[in-house]
Design a protein around this motif. Sequence first.
Motif, PDB file in Angstrom:
ATOM      1  N   GLN A 195       0.447  -1.159   0.103  1.00 59.90           N
ATOM      2  CA  GLN A 195      -0.016   0.122   0.085  1.00 59.90           C
ATOM      3  C   GLN A 195       1.243   1.494  -0.225  1.00 59.90           C
ATOM      4  O   GLN A 195       1.870   0.937   0.797  1.00 59.90           O
ATOM      5  CB  GLN A 195      -0.477  -0.338   1.097  1.00 59.90           C
ATOM      6  CG  GLN A 195      -1.847   1.127   1.285  1.00 59.90           C
ATOM      7  CD  GLN A 195      -3.350   0.806   2.648  1.00 59.90           C
ATOM      8  OE1 GLN A 195      -3.854   0.243   2.632  1.00 59.90           O
ATOM      9  NE2 GLN A 195      -2.989   2.268   3.340  1.00 59.90           N
ATOM     10  N   TYR A 196       0.404   1.678  -0.581  1.00 57.73           N
ATOM     11  CA  TYR A 196       1.185   3.167  -0.973  1.00 57.73           C
ATOM     12  C   TYR A 196      -0.323   4.685  -0.772  1.00 57.73           C
ATOM     13  O   TYR A 196      -0.876   4.526  -0.515  1.00 57.73           O
ATOM     14  CB  TYR A 196       1.542   4.007  -2.530  1.00 57.73           C
ATOM     15  CG  TYR A 196       1.780   5.373  -2.464  1.00 57.73           C
ATOM     16  CD1 TYR A 196       3.121   5.179  -2.414  1.00 57.73           C
ATOM     17  CD2 TYR A 196       1.334   5.956  -2.252  1.00 57.73           C
ATOM     18  CE1 TYR A 196       3.825   6.898  -2.989  1.00 57.73           C
ATOM     19  CE2 TYR A 196       1.891   7.500  -2.892  1.00 57.73           C
ATOM     20  CZ  TYR A 196       3.243   7.724  -2.847  1.00 57.73           C
ATOM     21  OH  TYR A 196       3.636   8.287  -3.537  1.00 57.73           O
ATOM     22  N   ASN A 197       0.638   5.396   0.462  1.00 61.05           N
ATOM     23  CA  ASN A 197      -0.236   6.421   1.175  1.00 61.05           C
ATOM     24  C   ASN A 197       0.712   7.728   0.930  1.00 61.05           C
ATOM     25  O   ASN A 197       1.767   7.991   1.612  1.00 61.05           O
ATOM     26  CB  ASN A 197      -0.177   6.370   2.433  1.00 61.05           C
ATOM     27  CG  ASN A 197      -1.387   4.819   2.704  1.00 61.05           C
ATOM     28  OD1 ASN A 197      -2.281   5.717   2.338  1.00 61.05           O
ATOM     29  ND2 ASN A 197      -0.550   4.374   3.557  1.00 61.05           N
ATOM     30  N   THR A 236       0.688  12.459   1.117  1.00 60.99           N
ATOM     31  CA  THR A 236      -0.800  13.669   1.436  1.00 60.99           C
ATOM     32  C   THR A 236       0.043  14.469   0.783  1.00 60.99           C
ATOM     33  O   THR A 236       1.239  15.034   1.659  1.00 60.99           O
ATOM     34  CB  THR A 236      -0.990  13.773   3.063  1.00 60.99           C
ATOM     35  OG1 THR A 236      -2.055  12.232   3.500  1.00 60.99           O
ATOM     36  CG2 THR A 236      -1.948  14.852   2.694  1.00 60.99           C
ATOM     37  N   THR A 244       6.311   3.010  -6.330  1.00 61.91           N
ATOM     38  CA  THR A 244       5.524   2.791  -5.313  1.00 61.91           C
ATOM     39  C   THR A 244       6.600   1.524  -5.458  1.00 61.91           C
ATOM     40  O   THR A 244       7.790   1.436  -6.497  1.00 61.91           O
ATOM     41  CB  THR A 244       3.955   1.844  -5.309  1.00 61.91           C
ATOM     42  OG1 THR A 244       3.870   0.974  -6.462  1.00 61.91           O
ATOM     43  CG2 THR A 244       3.149   2.788  -5.482  1.00 61.91           C
ATOM     44  N   THR A 289      -7.540   5.247  -3.450  1.00 60.30           N
ATOM     45  CA  THR A 289      -8.849   6.505  -2.902  1.00 60.30           C
ATOM     46  C   THR A 289      -8.052   7.719  -2.723  1.00 60.30           C
ATOM     47  O   THR A 289      -6.648   7.533  -2.625  1.00 60.30           O
ATOM     48  CB  THR A 289      -9.126   5.636  -1.204  1.00 60.30           C
ATOM     49  OG1 THR A 289      -9.032   4.391  -1.216  1.00 60.30           O
ATOM     50  CG2 THR A 289      -9.815   6.829  -0.104  1.00 60.30           C
ATOM     51  N   THR A 306     -13.038  11.802   1.763  1.00 60.50           N
ATOM     52  CA  THR A 306     -12.336  11.305   1.181  1.00 60.50           C
ATOM     53  C   THR A 306     -13.318  10.222  -0.088  1.00 60.50           C
ATOM     54  O   THR A 306     -14.736  10.618  -0.024  1.00 60.50           O
ATOM     55  CB  THR A 306     -12.407   9.690   2.014  1.00 60.50           C
ATOM     56  OG1 THR A 306     -11.052  10.180   3.128  1.00 60.50           O
ATOM     57  CG2 THR A 306     -11.817   8.833   1.743  1.00 60.50           C
ATOM     58  N   THR A 337      -4.428   7.084  -1.465  1.00 58.88           N
ATOM     59  CA  THR A 337      -3.981   5.700  -1.256  1.00 58.88           C
ATOM     60  C   THR A 337      -3.503   4.589  -2.585  1.00 58.88           C
ATOM     61  O   THR A 337      -5.191   4.709  -2.455  1.00 58.88           O
ATOM     62  CB  THR A 337      -4.745   5.563   0.239  1.00 58.88           C
ATOM     63  OG1 THR A 337      -4.570   6.128   1.054  1.00 58.88           O
ATOM     64  CG2 THR A 337      -4.823   3.554   0.520  1.00 58.88           C
ATOM     65  N   ARG A 364      -3.583   1.029  -3.313  1.00 56.28           N
ATOM     66  CA  ARG A 364      -3.301  -0.435  -2.761  1.00 56.28           C
ATOM     67  C   ARG A 364      -2.892  -1.598  -4.021  1.00 56.28           C
ATOM     68  O   ARG A 364      -3.335  -1.357  -5.525  1.00 56.28           O
ATOM     69  CB  ARG A 364      -4.254  -1.170  -1.836  1.00 56.28           C
ATOM     70  CG  ARG A 364      -4.479  -0.305  -0.468  1.00 56.28           C
ATOM     71  CD  ARG A 364      -6.464  -0.983  -0.293  1.00 56.28           C
ATOM     72  NE  ARG A 364      -5.371  -2.601  -0.119  1.00 56.28           N
ATOM     73  CZ  ARG A 364      -4.852  -2.887   1.154  1.00 56.28           C
ATOM     74  NH1 ARG A 364      -3.973  -2.199   2.135  1.00 56.28           N
ATOM     75  NH2 ARG A 364      -4.456  -4.288   1.843  1.00 56.28           N
TER      76      ARG A 364
END
Length: 405
Positions: free
Chosen positions: A30-32, A34, A57, A66, A114, A192, A194
């Motif tokens: 998972q990449y997050n 902001t 990633t 997301t 979101t 986000t 995935r």
Amino acid sequence: MRFQALPRMTPWPAVLALAGITAANATTVQYNATWSPNVTIPDNDVNGVVNTQAVATNFRTIGSVTVHLTTSSGWNGDLYIYLQHSSGISILLNRPGRTSLLPDGSDNAGFDITLSDAATADINTDPSGNGQVTGTWQPDGRMVDPGIATSSYARTALLSNFLGNDPNGTWALFMADLGAGEESNLISWGLTIRAPNSLSLSGGTTLFDNDDNAYNGPIDVDSTATLQVTSSGRLTAMTEINLNGGTLLMSGSGSQRINDGAGEAPLRLLSGGKLALNGPSITESFGTLTVTNGGVIDFGTGSGQLIFSDSSALTWTGLLSLWNWDAATDQIKFGNLGTALTQVQLDSIRFYSDGGTTALGSGVMQADGTVVPVPEAASLVTPAILLVCAIARRRKVPAARSIRK
């Protein structure tokens, strides 16, 4: 009335020059990230403004996206915002709340939301009011000129448009305010991303030759399919590997190329599934090993070291055939105790010095969990009989000589 006629425009303006790279936090699957650009969205300007970010990633296929979006001030019904990456585009906002009866759209000021395809409500239903809209919403998805957009248009540009693409590279957020009077600000936005939940192969050869192969769920290799992991390849993050008659081929030299990120992934050989080693030196660890209706491990012509965790709690059916076994270079090990396989499991193992023709024996477990071949009992019968006969003949010779005397 605040609405004014606008010239027709294409569904999205040309993306502007790229901005700088902002660091992001990445996990195995998972990449997050902001970003906080704090930019003003020009009032009543169809050219808008774009904010671009570089994403890097450790996986190469998008399973879900997301978006997190925070704006302040302005008039929500004026906003037209889309997200673009590679060949994918998603319309996040297209004049929220705008209908034929409410051409100005929602009069709320700002978003802290979101956006997810899995949400229950469409952001276009943004209610009237004077506050900042919060919560989780579906993106608008209506790829239509915002000058004529209403909630009645079909939604064809959701976040699912990104699925299957490579997540790496530049992502562009375009924003325009299409009504006069109030000015909105983009405070921050984020992603986000995935990896997919699973990988299923039903034929041909799929080549993994880099370290960007992550899946959140099982990997299934069926029938005539082959999943080949090269010396530079990695396969990470999956929950299990199921070889349903298919083959997992480890080629070249290397070690520890398969790992689920939280302990080793279990391997299941089903209906003749095969794990094949084809390289000068290969060392690999897995979780438990399951054999259902038989399976094959082919050690090839090089040095192969395979380590599994304690599999004694599992039920095996059919034979586990170990091909091209060389006691001088090969090893198969379960856990680190002599109880890591049951006797029934050991009895189902067959070692071969070639591709399944010349048997070396069944399996016996040593105290450290290593399994080695021991000749089958039946193969000892003939040598034992010959030995008895030889002893008997040797004993009769002296007696015969005494009689002749």
